[in-house]
Design an enzyme around this catalytic site. Structure first.
Site, PDB file in Angstrom:
ATOM      1  N   HIS A  48      -3.630  -5.137   0.663  1.00 48.44           N
ATOM      2  CA  HIS A  48      -3.133  -5.440   2.009  1.00 48.44           C
ATOM      3  C   HIS A  48      -3.148  -6.947   2.259  1.00 48.44           C
ATOM      4  O   HIS A  48      -4.080  -7.476   2.881  1.00 48.44           O
ATOM      5  CB  HIS A  48      -3.998  -4.735   3.071  1.00 48.44           C
ATOM      6  CG  HIS A  48      -3.684  -3.294   3.239  1.00 48.44           C
ATOM      7  ND1 HIS A  48      -2.683  -2.842   4.078  1.00 48.44           N
ATOM      8  CD2 HIS A  48      -4.224  -2.186   2.667  1.00 48.44           C
ATOM      9  CE1 HIS A  48      -2.626  -1.524   4.030  1.00 48.44           C
ATOM     10  NE2 HIS A  48      -3.548  -1.096   3.173  1.00 48.44           N
TER      11      HIS A  48
ATOM     12  N   GLU B  91      -1.640  -8.677   4.382  1.00 53.06           N
ATOM     13  CA  GLU B  91      -1.647  -9.016   5.817  1.00 53.06           C
ATOM     14  C   GLU B  91      -3.054  -9.075   6.394  1.00 53.06           C
ATOM     15  O   GLU B  91      -3.273  -9.672   7.462  1.00 53.06           O
ATOM     16  CB  GLU B  91      -0.785  -8.015   6.606  1.00 53.06           C
ATOM     17  CG  GLU B  91      -1.433  -6.688   6.948  1.00 53.06           C
ATOM     18  CD  GLU B  91      -1.544  -5.708   5.774  1.00 53.06           C
ATOM     19  OE1 GLU B  91      -2.117  -4.616   5.963  1.00 53.06           O
ATOM     20  OE2 GLU B  91      -1.051  -6.032   4.664  1.00 53.06           O
TER      21      GLU B  91
ATOM     22  N   CYS C  62       0.830  -1.208   0.000  1.00 51.27           N
ATOM     23  CA  CYS C  62       0.000   0.000   0.000  1.00 51.27           C
ATOM     24  C   CYS C  62       0.865   1.258   0.000  1.00 51.27           C
ATOM     25  O   CYS C  62       1.503   1.561  -0.995  1.00 51.27           O
ATOM     26  CB  CYS C  62      -0.989  -0.038   1.165  1.00 51.27           C
ATOM     27  SG  CYS C  62      -2.371   1.125   0.946  1.00 51.27           S
TER      28      CYS C  62
END
Length: 249
Positions: free
Chosen positions: A229, A231, A129
């Protein structure tokens, strides 16, 4: 600043130790216990993602001095450039959009220097990002400051404070494509993106509206950046690939 040895083996390669993966952090006011103070912060999903992939996470706060950057790079096996607030548009020669967030000069300065040092050292990295935006600006690129205005919808950050999702198309011949296949549904939360690509960067994934969703640094040992993202999702393959490369496997 002297350059680290390009292409040198990971510091822990071959000794059986898990690789050390540095992760950049936020620097924000925070509350814990009776305290409200400025703090170096990192959302836990980054830490868990690196751990699950077999790496040892090391938080990298945005230090004011850069004199220790070479020593830091020499001790790490890989780096994650994490998400966060908007870069100062002055850094890529743009007039500030009213929707662009307040500047964070210390974090911007540290992470741009770190990104350049990581590239010079040929150190494996995954930029996420804001991290992808940092990499692009570090390589001389520019950014779209407010996507909803540029693309006519809010699909890249559909709900304030919550990650959404959308499909991306991925170049099957790219490293990202070899890891993830030619398409994926990805967790998303961003209102800025790449406009002009920086030197040596190739776009390798796109949203349906043609926003660039991933880039790779050509000629680098393992230089990946994604606008989504990972994660925040269940797919850990990008982290696993980073940790495997950082371990010298």
């Amino acid at each position: 600043m002297s350059k680290a040895i390009r292409g040198a083996p990971a510091p822990n390669a071959g000794d059986g130790a898990p690789p050390l993966i540095g992760i950049t952090t936020y620097q924000e006011p925070a509350r814990w216990g009776v305290w409200v103070r400025e703090a170096a912060l990192l959302p836990v999903p980054y830490v868990r993602s690196v751990e699950r992939a077999g790496g040892v996470p090391v938080m990298l706060p945005p230090t004011a001095a850069l004199r220790g950057l070479d020593a830091l790079i020499a001790r790490l096996d890989g780096v994650v450039l994490a998400g966060g607030g908007d870069l100062d548009p002055d850094l890529y020669g743009a007039v500030r959009d009213p929707e662009t967030g307040p500047p964070q000069p210390q974090r911007d300065r540290f992470e741009l220097a770190l990104a350049r040092a990581v590239v010079d050292a040929d150190l494996p990295f995954l930029a996420i990002c804001r991290g992808m935006q940092v990499l692009n600006v570090a390589r001389g690129g520019a950014l779209i400051q407010h996507l909803p205005e540029a693309v006519g919808h809010k699909g890249h950050a559909p709900e304030t404070g919550l990650a959404g999702s959308h499909p991306v198309q991925i170049s099957a011949t790219s490293l990202v494509g070899k890891i993830m296949g030619d398409s994926a549904d990805v967790p998303t939360y961003h209102h800025q993106a790449v406009s002009r690509l920086g030197k040596g960067l190739s776009a390798v994934a796109w949203a349906e509206d043609q926003v660039v969703e991933a880039v790779e640094l050509q000629g680098h040992r393992f230089g990946l950046a994604v606008q989504w993202h990972p994660e925040e999702g269940a797919d850990g393959r990008l982290f696993e690939a980073l940790v495997a490369e950082a371990a010298g496997r």
